[in-house]
Design a protein around this motif. Sequence first.
Motif, PDB file in Angstrom:
ATOM      1  N   ASN A   1      -7.093   5.757  -0.428  1.00 50.52           N
ATOM      2  CA  ASN A   1      -6.980   4.302  -0.835  1.00 50.52           C
ATOM      3  C   ASN A   1      -7.916   3.790  -1.750  1.00 50.52           C
ATOM      4  O   ASN A   1      -7.624   3.217  -2.902  1.00 50.52           O
TER       5      ASN A   1
ATOM      6  N   LEU B   1      -5.779   2.860 -10.295  1.00 47.67           N
ATOM      7  CA  LEU B   1      -4.842   1.610 -11.133  1.00 47.67           C
ATOM      8  C   LEU B   1      -5.402   0.728 -11.896  1.00 47.67           C
ATOM      9  O   LEU B   1      -4.987   0.071 -12.636  1.00 47.67           O
TER      10      LEU B   1
ATOM     11  N   LEU C   1      -1.864  -6.331  -6.246  1.00 47.98           N
ATOM     12  CA  LEU C   1      -0.796  -5.401  -6.482  1.00 47.98           C
ATOM     13  C   LEU C   1      -1.490  -3.844  -6.411  1.00 47.98           C
ATOM     14  O   LEU C   1      -0.944  -3.146  -5.568  1.00 47.98           O
ATOM     15  N   ARG C   2      -2.662  -3.919  -6.831  1.00 47.82           N
ATOM     16  CA  ARG C   2      -3.176  -2.448  -6.639  1.00 47.82           C
ATOM     17  C   ARG C   2      -3.633  -2.151  -5.127  1.00 47.82           C
ATOM     18  O   ARG C   2      -3.494  -1.263  -4.791  1.00 47.82           O
TER      19      ARG C   2
ATOM     20  N   MET D   1      -2.158  -3.410  -2.717  1.00 49.62           N
ATOM     21  CA  MET D   1      -0.877  -3.256  -1.775  1.00 49.62           C
ATOM     22  C   MET D   1      -0.515  -1.748  -2.038  1.00 49.62           C
ATOM     23  O   MET D   1      -0.071  -1.002  -0.976  1.00 49.62           O
ATOM     24  N   ILE D   2      -0.066  -1.238  -3.374  1.00 47.88           N
ATOM     25  CA  ILE D   2       0.099   0.027  -3.556  1.00 47.88           C
ATOM     26  C   ILE D   2      -0.858   1.138  -2.969  1.00 47.88           C
ATOM     27  O   ILE D   2      -0.335   2.250  -2.454  1.00 47.88           O
TER      28      ILE D   2
ATOM     29  N   ILE E   1       0.029   1.128   0.649  1.00 41.65           N
ATOM     30  CA  ILE E   1       1.005   1.692   1.216  1.00 41.65           C
ATOM     31  C   ILE E   1       1.089   3.337   1.024  1.00 41.65           C
ATOM     32  O   ILE E   1       1.453   3.994   1.941  1.00 41.65           O
ATOM     33  N   ILE E   2       0.596   4.078  -0.064  1.00 37.84           N
ATOM     34  CA  ILE E   2       0.284   5.250   0.010  1.00 37.84           C
ATOM     35  C   ILE E   2      -0.550   5.894   0.995  1.00 37.84           C
ATOM     36  O   ILE E   2      -0.317   6.899   1.427  1.00 37.84           O
TER      37      ILE E   2
ATOM     38  N   VAL F   1       4.217   0.334   6.032  1.00 38.20           N
ATOM     39  CA  VAL F   1       4.634  -0.114   4.583  1.00 38.20           C
ATOM     40  C   VAL F   1       4.824  -1.781   4.461  1.00 38.20           C
ATOM     41  O   VAL F   1       4.433  -2.352   3.560  1.00 38.20           O
TER      42      VAL F   1
ATOM     43  N   SER G   1       1.684  -3.753   4.637  1.00 39.04           N
ATOM     44  CA  SER G   1       1.113  -3.514   3.591  1.00 39.04           C
ATOM     45  C   SER G   1       1.598  -4.449   2.546  1.00 39.04           C
ATOM     46  O   SER G   1       0.553  -5.087   2.061  1.00 39.04           O
ATOM     47  N   ILE G   2       2.889  -4.559   2.426  1.00 39.69           N
ATOM     48  CA  ILE G   2       3.378  -5.455   1.314  1.00 39.69           C
ATOM     49  C   ILE G   2       3.235  -6.912   1.932  1.00 39.69           C
ATOM     50  O   ILE G   2       2.797  -8.036   1.042  1.00 39.69           O
TER      51      ILE G   2
END
Length: 216
Positions: A132, A139, A149-150, A152-153, A156-157, A189, A192-193
């Motif tokens: 994470n 990013l 945004l960073r 969240m991405i 998710i990963i 996911v 996380s979003i």
Amino acid sequence: MSTEPVAPTFPRSLFLFSLLYGGMVCMAGVLGVKQVALGPLAVEAGIFAFLLLVAMGSAVSELHGKPVADMLVRLGFVPLITSAVLIQVVLHLPTDPGMYLPAVSAFPIVVGQGARMMIAGLISYGTSQTLNVLVFSHLSRGEGKRVWLRGMIASIISQIVDTVLFITISFLGERPILGLMGGQMLTKVVLSIVLIPWLITGLVRLGRRLDRPRAA
């Protein structure tokens, strides 16, 4: 008397987030005993503590740099392992005959974990939280933009990797894992979003406010 702002020798935000991080590392396992239904989705309640860990790791990386965030993740093993050892010690101590009877049988269910699940937890925690921080920092590209945004991405990963590792190590060969894995991934996911952008934005703003130099 000098009125120039004095910066703290140890950032207040790092102190606060470190305390909260250690607590959430321990709480995640306890909360994970309960399965919660979120509309059509179902997930272990420990995900809420893990999402806080993800958000704090990213926030610390944003505020204090990736090396500090990596150190926070590594230090998280200290309360995680300590709490696991203490739980095993308490489980093996004799029970007070006067203890509330339903709690006698419920306690091992709530806090007890097999060795396989304990190992799975350690591996998935260390891998996913380190990933994470790595993704979040990568990013950024040195620009420090789009924190939400960073975060969240990266969440998710890291949560997908956490799910794959934990379920595979814990249950492979004992029960079908693909269905369980898919449901857990989908829920993590979605959460996380929905949650991470708000959490990380709030934590970064709070951290910057706490770290503002104050007049002497």
